[in-house]
Design a protein around this motif. Sequence first.
Motif, PDB file in Angstrom:
ATOM      1  N   PRO A 117       0.819  -1.210   0.000  1.00  0.00           N
ATOM      2  CA  PRO A 117       0.000   0.000   0.000  1.00  0.00           C
ATOM      3  C   PRO A 117       0.854   1.263   0.000  1.00  0.00           C
ATOM      4  CG  PRO A 117      -0.856  -1.591   1.588  1.00  0.00           C
ATOM      5  CD  PRO A 117       0.466  -2.120   1.119  1.00  0.00           C
ATOM      6  N   GLY A 118       0.518   2.195  -0.872  1.00  0.00           N
ATOM      7  CA  GLY A 118       1.272   3.434  -0.994  1.00  0.00           C
ATOM      8  C   GLY A 118       2.469   3.329  -1.900  1.00  0.00           C
ATOM      9  N   GLY A 119       2.788   2.116  -2.348  1.00  0.00           N
ATOM     10  CA  GLY A 119       3.970   1.929  -3.184  1.00  0.00           C
ATOM     11  C   GLY A 119       3.888   2.634  -4.523  1.00  0.00           C
ATOM     12  N   ALA A 120       2.699   2.659  -5.125  1.00  0.00           N
ATOM     13  CA  ALA A 120       2.545   3.286  -6.432  1.00  0.00           C
ATOM     14  C   ALA A 120       2.815   4.786  -6.357  1.00  0.00           C
ATOM     15  CB  ALA A 120       1.141   3.022  -6.978  1.00  0.00           C
ATOM     16  N   ALA A 121       2.222   5.456  -5.370  1.00  0.00           N
ATOM     17  CA  ALA A 121       2.447   6.901  -5.218  1.00  0.00           C
ATOM     18  C   ALA A 121       3.905   7.187  -4.905  1.00  0.00           C
ATOM     19  CB  ALA A 121       1.548   7.444  -4.108  1.00  0.00           C
ATOM     20  N   GLY A 122       4.532   6.321  -4.121  1.00  0.00           N
ATOM     21  CA  GLY A 122       5.941   6.508  -3.805  1.00  0.00           C
ATOM     22  C   GLY A 122       6.813   6.401  -5.034  1.00  0.00           C
ATOM     23  N   ARG A 123       6.528   5.431  -5.897  1.00  0.00           N
ATOM     24  CA  ARG A 123       7.307   5.273  -7.114  1.00  0.00           C
ATOM     25  C   ARG A 123       7.109   6.455  -8.057  1.00  0.00           C
ATOM     26  NH1 ARG A 123       7.463  -0.976  -9.238  1.00  0.00           N
ATOM     27  NH2 ARG A 123       8.015  -1.972  -7.255  1.00  0.00           N
ATOM     28  N   LEU A 124       5.855   6.879  -8.201  1.00  0.00           N
ATOM     29  CA  LEU A 124       5.579   7.982  -9.103  1.00  0.00           C
ATOM     30  C   LEU A 124       6.280   9.254  -8.623  1.00  0.00           C
ATOM     31  CD1 LEU A 124       3.952   8.373 -11.697  1.00  0.00           C
ATOM     32  CD2 LEU A 124       2.069   9.220 -10.307  1.00  0.00           C
ATOM     33  N   ALA A 125       6.283   9.482  -7.314  1.00  0.00           N
ATOM     34  CA  ALA A 125       6.972  10.647  -6.769  1.00  0.00           C
ATOM     35  C   ALA A 125       8.474  10.534  -6.968  1.00  0.00           C
ATOM     36  CB  ALA A 125       6.632  10.797  -5.288  1.00  0.00           C
ATOM     37  N   ALA A 126       9.016   9.319  -6.824  1.00  0.00           N
ATOM     38  CA  ALA A 126      10.454   9.124  -6.986  1.00  0.00           C
ATOM     39  C   ALA A 126      10.903   9.406  -8.413  1.00  0.00           C
ATOM     40  CB  ALA A 126      10.831   7.701  -6.584  1.00  0.00           C
ATOM     41  N   ARG A 127      10.042   9.130  -9.401  1.00  0.00           N
ATOM     42  CA  ARG A 127      10.407   9.391 -10.797  1.00  0.00           C
ATOM     43  C   ARG A 127      10.760  10.856 -11.028  1.00  0.00           C
ATOM     44  NH1 ARG A 127       5.835   6.228 -14.487  1.00  0.00           N
ATOM     45  NH2 ARG A 127       6.455   4.082 -13.940  1.00  0.00           N
TER      46      ARG A 127
END
Length: 396
Positions: free
Chosen positions: A118-128
């Motif tokens: 949970p929250g991994g998708a938003a974290g990845r998108l922010a990291a990009r």
Amino acid sequence: MHPIVKPALRRGWRDLDTVQFGMTPAHAMVLGPVDTATGGFLELLDGTRGMPLLREQGRRMGLSDGHVDALVDRLAGSGLLDDTTGGGPAADALREKKEVVDRLRPDLASLSLVARRPGGAAGRLAARRRLRVQVRGAGRVGVVLASLLAGAGVGEVEVRDLGRVEPWDVAPGGLPVESVGERREDAARRAVRRAAPDRPPRAPAGGRGTEGTLGLSLVVLAPRDGLGVHAPDPASAEDLIVSGTPHLYAGVVEATGVVGPLVLPGDTGCAGCLDRRRADRDPAWPRLVAQWRSGRQRRVASCDLALAAAVAGLAASHALAFLDGDPAAVAGVRREASLPGCEWRTTPVRAHPACPCGTARKTNGERTPEDGGAHETMAGRQPHAAQLAGTWRAHV
């Protein structure tokens, strides 16, 4: 945590007490048996409620706090839950940019299927948004690929090339017809800027370099001349090998699309390894390559729009997977597809003991796949739809 059943997965009831989330074998899961109260509780997992409120409403439905917590934990552990408040401070900052998030909602939904926690998708998108990628080549493949990366949220994508835009460089999603005659780098920069949902956040001092490979997360080699991807010159990537910079090849040559290899210096075979392996198999290879590289005839490459777009899309997908931290499917392999059938074939690029990159010495003793075992389609690795229920059933 504000849990939500991943909206990207369509939901359907297989029978009265078995619910299926998702349609495709790669991401679908079957959950059961599900009693009436638990089935109703699933409707509350819409991202608007925190755990205290979910426990309270669960009690009203006859579900104990322990049952609610266990259910949420099991769903999260199986990859079915996301968190609308997760991903860390960078994700919180991204969520404040509503227009940017709206542009990236399809990408966020896709990431939610591959980022299990949970929250991994938003974290990845922010990291990009903190990443820096360089694309070498401003042709039909390179500019479209660069625009795709920028549009998918990669913070800084720069395109390097020489000369001026020719009419045959123009492509939908790439260089527009108005750019003919302009410097390629300038025209590519504008195309990438148009594709980006917003400007990247400011990097820390010393975090980026305007020259060389300093600060680069990935370099994509997308030469306009297809020879540069069919028989890549090891010298063209020497700076990347020395600096340890990951780099990916992509292009079209003689109506054949090529994606890969993704070279991880010291870990996978490089252009030099590829060249030496070919020379081992074909004694005439060095003579042919020397003739191809010495040719001075001016010719337009056989690079039709549809194949160029397919190559750019596949290469961008693999590049994003690598940047997001997933094992990239083209690390150490090449994928090729030729017209008219356009069926992708995969072959390994094995490290060569005589290559100066030294990868073979580092990986000496490790098992290397044979050529025959690498010709495998992506669809062939997915479970058959008929096996879906038995493969992914989770009991709660």
